[in-house]
Design a protein around this motif. Structure first.
Motif, PDB file in Angstrom:
ATOM      1  N   UNK A 222       0.775  -1.084  -0.098  1.00 60.02           N
ATOM      2  CA  UNK A 222       0.008   0.015   0.034  1.00 60.02           C
ATOM      3  C   UNK A 222       0.932   1.288   0.038  1.00 60.02           C
ATOM      4  N   UNK A 223       0.579   2.378  -0.702  1.00 57.02           N
ATOM      5  CA  UNK A 223       1.148   3.659  -0.841  1.00 57.02           C
ATOM      6  C   UNK A 223       1.332   4.107   0.659  1.00 57.02           C
ATOM      7  N   UNK A 224       2.245   4.745   1.228  1.00 57.76           N
ATOM      8  CA  UNK A 224       2.298   5.139   2.387  1.00 57.76           C
ATOM      9  C   UNK A 224       2.888   6.535   2.459  1.00 57.76           C
TER      10      UNK A 224
ATOM     11  N   UNK B 220       5.155   2.383  -3.490  1.00 64.25           N
ATOM     12  CA  UNK B 220       4.800   1.034  -3.776  1.00 64.25           C
ATOM     13  C   UNK B 220       4.851   0.382  -2.200  1.00 64.25           C
ATOM     14  N   UNK B 221       4.710   0.983  -1.258  1.00 64.22           N
ATOM     15  CA  UNK B 221       4.931   0.268   0.119  1.00 64.22           C
ATOM     16  C   UNK B 221       6.271   0.640   0.930  1.00 64.22           C
ATOM     17  N   UNK B 222       6.333   0.323   2.151  1.00 59.06           N
ATOM     18  CA  UNK B 222       7.455   0.530   2.762  1.00 59.06           C
ATOM     19  C   UNK B 222       8.719  -0.394   2.674  1.00 59.06           C
ATOM     20  N   UNK B 223       8.239  -1.725   2.206  1.00 60.12           N
ATOM     21  CA  UNK B 223       9.380  -2.463   1.839  1.00 60.12           C
ATOM     22  C   UNK B 223       9.976  -2.299   0.446  1.00 60.12           C
ATOM     23  N   UNK B 224       9.699  -1.413  -0.440  1.00 58.00           N
ATOM     24  CA  UNK B 224      10.218  -1.109  -1.748  1.00 58.00           C
ATOM     25  C   UNK B 224      11.131   0.085  -1.304  1.00 58.00           C
TER      26      UNK B 224
END
Length: 74
Positions: free
Chosen positions: A6-8, A31-35
């Motif tokens: 989820x975009x954050x 693209x989310x925190x893991x990207x």
């Protein structure tokens, strides 16, 4: 389980300038925190004034400039 794609948006710091306007430094993870892809932004809340930054070091450089300008007597 939380969806990590989820975009954050994460607010790193906030401060007020001499006129009382609120500024903030944010990191946007589209693209989310893991990207590893991130967008760094310094913005004046409630306006269209924003400064996109190419790196974390530029983000902190822009924050330090704006915070120093917010000090009395500057």
């Amino acid at each position: 389980m939380r969806n990590t794609k989820q975009p954050t948006i994460e607010t790193i710091t906030q401060w007020r300038d001499q006129s009382g306007a609120l500024w903030c430094a944010q990191v946007y993870y589209p693209n989310g925190k893991r990207d590893p892809y991130t967008i760094h932004i310094v913005s004046k809340v409630g306006t269209t004034i924003s400064i996109p930054c190419a790196s974390v070091s530029q983000l902190w450089h822009e924050v330090s400039i704006r915070q120093q300008q917010a000090l009395p007597g500057f």
